[in-house]
Enzyme design. Sequence first.
Site, PDB file in Angstrom:
ATOM      1  N   ASN A   9       0.868  -1.186   0.000  1.00 49.46           N
ATOM      2  CA  ASN A   9       0.000   0.000   0.000  1.00 49.46           C
ATOM      3  C   ASN A   9       0.902   1.232   0.000  1.00 49.46           C
ATOM      4  O   ASN A   9       1.517   1.547   1.018  1.00 49.46           O
ATOM      5  CB  ASN A   9      -0.886  -0.048   1.250  1.00 49.46           C
ATOM      6  CG  ASN A   9      -1.741   1.201   1.420  1.00 49.46           C
ATOM      7  OD1 ASN A   9      -1.795   2.056   0.522  1.00 49.46           O
ATOM      8  ND2 ASN A   9      -2.414   1.312   2.552  1.00 49.46           N
ATOM      9  N   LYS A  11      -0.016   4.217  -0.175  1.00 45.03           N
ATOM     10  CA  LYS A  11      -0.675   5.378   0.450  1.00 45.03           C
ATOM     11  C   LYS A  11      -0.489   6.608  -0.450  1.00 45.03           C
ATOM     12  O   LYS A  11      -0.483   6.448  -1.675  1.00 45.03           O
ATOM     13  CB  LYS A  11      -0.146   5.577   1.875  1.00 45.03           C
ATOM     14  CG  LYS A  11      -0.255   4.274   2.696  1.00 45.03           C
ATOM     15  CD  LYS A  11      -0.025   4.449   4.161  1.00 45.03           C
ATOM     16  CE  LYS A  11      -0.178   3.085   4.845  1.00 45.03           C
ATOM     17  NZ  LYS A  11      -0.011   3.157   6.298  1.00 45.03           N
ATOM     18  N   HIS A  93      -9.462   0.776   5.211  1.00 43.27           N
ATOM     19  CA  HIS A  93      -8.182   1.025   5.884  1.00 43.27           C
ATOM     20  C   HIS A  93      -8.403   1.966   7.068  1.00 43.27           C
ATOM     21  O   HIS A  93      -9.225   2.881   6.994  1.00 43.27           O
ATOM     22  CB  HIS A  93      -7.178   1.632   4.898  1.00 43.27           C
ATOM     23  CG  HIS A  93      -5.773   1.627   5.430  1.00 43.27           C
ATOM     24  ND1 HIS A  93      -5.347   2.544   6.362  1.00 43.27           N
ATOM     25  CD2 HIS A  93      -4.728   0.799   5.200  1.00 43.27           C
ATOM     26  CE1 HIS A  93      -4.078   2.272   6.665  1.00 43.27           C
ATOM     27  NE2 HIS A  93      -3.684   1.225   5.978  1.00 43.27           N
ATOM     28  N   GLU A  95      -6.816   4.373   8.102  1.00 42.28           N
ATOM     29  CA  GLU A  95      -6.610   5.799   7.788  1.00 42.28           C
ATOM     30  C   GLU A  95      -7.845   6.388   7.120  1.00 42.28           C
ATOM     31  O   GLU A  95      -8.161   7.567   7.301  1.00 42.28           O
ATOM     32  CB  GLU A  95      -5.342   5.960   6.925  1.00 42.28           C
ATOM     33  CG  GLU A  95      -4.085   5.695   7.757  1.00 42.28           C
ATOM     34  CD  GLU A  95      -2.865   5.237   6.986  1.00 42.28           C
ATOM     35  OE1 GLU A  95      -2.857   5.312   5.747  1.00 42.28           O
ATOM     36  OE2 GLU A  95      -1.910   4.784   7.643  1.00 42.28           O
ATOM     37  N   GLU A 163      -4.805  -5.080  10.704  1.00 40.21           N
ATOM     38  CA  GLU A 163      -3.789  -4.053  10.910  1.00 40.21           C
ATOM     39  C   GLU A 163      -4.063  -3.322  12.224  1.00 40.21           C
ATOM     40  O   GLU A 163      -4.902  -2.414  12.270  1.00 40.21           O
ATOM     41  CB  GLU A 163      -3.829  -3.028   9.765  1.00 40.21           C
ATOM     42  CG  GLU A 163      -3.541  -3.612   8.402  1.00 40.21           C
ATOM     43  CD  GLU A 163      -3.044  -2.542   7.419  1.00 40.21           C
ATOM     44  OE1 GLU A 163      -1.944  -2.720   6.907  1.00 40.21           O
ATOM     45  OE2 GLU A 163      -3.731  -1.541   7.207  1.00 40.21           O
ATOM     46  N   GLY A 169       2.983   2.269  10.786  1.00 44.19           N
ATOM     47  CA  GLY A 169       3.937   3.365  10.641  1.00 44.19           C
ATOM     48  C   GLY A 169       4.694   3.716  11.911  1.00 44.19           C
ATOM     49  O   GLY A 169       5.336   4.755  11.976  1.00 44.19           O
ATOM     50  N   SER A 209       3.903  -2.106  10.187  1.00 46.75           N
ATOM     51  CA  SER A 209       5.353  -2.147  10.411  1.00 46.75           C
ATOM     52  C   SER A 209       5.999  -3.466  10.006  1.00 46.75           C
ATOM     53  O   SER A 209       6.954  -3.906  10.650  1.00 46.75           O
ATOM     54  CB  SER A 209       5.680  -1.795  11.869  1.00 46.75           C
ATOM     55  OG  SER A 209       5.304  -0.453  12.147  1.00 46.75           O
TER      56      SER A 209
HETATM   57  P1  13P Z   1       3.365   0.405   7.507  1.00 48.22           P
HETATM   58  O1  13P Z   1       3.870  -0.889   6.898  1.00 48.22           O
HETATM   59  O2  13P Z   1       4.065   1.608   6.953  1.00 48.22           O
HETATM   60  O3  13P Z   1       3.324   0.336   8.986  1.00 48.22           O
HETATM   61  O4  13P Z   1       1.843   0.575   6.999  1.00 48.22           O
HETATM   62  C1  13P Z   1       0.956  -0.481   7.175  1.00 48.22           C
HETATM   63  C2  13P Z   1      -0.303  -0.156   6.472  1.00 48.22           C
HETATM   64  O5  13P Z   1      -1.080   0.670   6.908  1.00 48.22           O
HETATM   65  C3  13P Z   1      -0.565  -0.866   5.201  1.00 48.22           C
HETATM   66  O6  13P Z   1      -1.874  -0.671   4.774  1.00 48.22           O
END
Ligand code: 13P
Length: 249
Positions: A9, A11, A93, A95, A163, A169, A209
């Site tokens: 992803n 983002k 997601h 976010e 997740e 992150g 992560s």
């Molecule tokens: P990270 O791998 O940067 O922690 O992000 C995970 C994520 O949100 C994937 O959708």
Amino acid sequence: MRRKLAAGNWKMNGTAASLAELETLKSLLPANAPDVVICPPAPLLFRASEAARDTGIQIGAQDCHMQDSGAFTGDISAAMIADTGATHVIVGHSERRAAHDEHDRDVRKKATAAWAAGLTAIICIGEALEDREADNTLDIIAGQLAGSLPDHVSAANTVIAYEPIWAIGTGKIPTLEQIVEVHDFVRSKIVTRFGADTGDMIPLLYGGSVKPDNAATIFEAANVDGALVGGASLKAADFAPIITALANS
Ligand code: 13P
């Protein structure tokens, strides 16, 4: 055997120049590579799909609207995503849930819209740190599964990504025992709801992560069938060892 999947992803990262990573990734894929999906930002979907042709890499979007078309300025329908050549779409997601006020019922509708367009929905769930600290993780997960998964899931049209929000992150990951607990719980819930033929075959991804140095340990869990990777998917040199760890798990 369940299919293994490594999904990246990106983002809100990447421009046309980033598509060179797809070519590099292709050159680094192991012979026994699992399914690989890259989810770039929407403006890159078409070019990414063209660039990924004949590479074994599939392309996905990061969100879709729940309606087919209409007066939804700035939104993108699942049919438009499929029209770019993409095959997958992430829905729900954390976010999106946090920054765009998306709730389980929205996620359910988006997954249904994805299927109608022929896309595989990567449906995301995961607890916040306060839920984890209050020992509410499994209740939260149960509620998200009940609310976010439509009734007609199949192993072909659905992937579930766990997740934990506090692991995204941050460089913090749950212990292997915590990952096993949630993934085993998700598996039992979907087997109960959809039957073993479906529930046992839906791939479950861990996200948050995931890095080259922790991937192999995470993939030891029996009900972890792959990963949804953020930061470490941006560079082929980081994503490839994660894919190789999955292939060898
Ligand atoms: P990270 O791998 O940067 O922690 O992000 C995970 C994520 O949100 C994937 O959708």
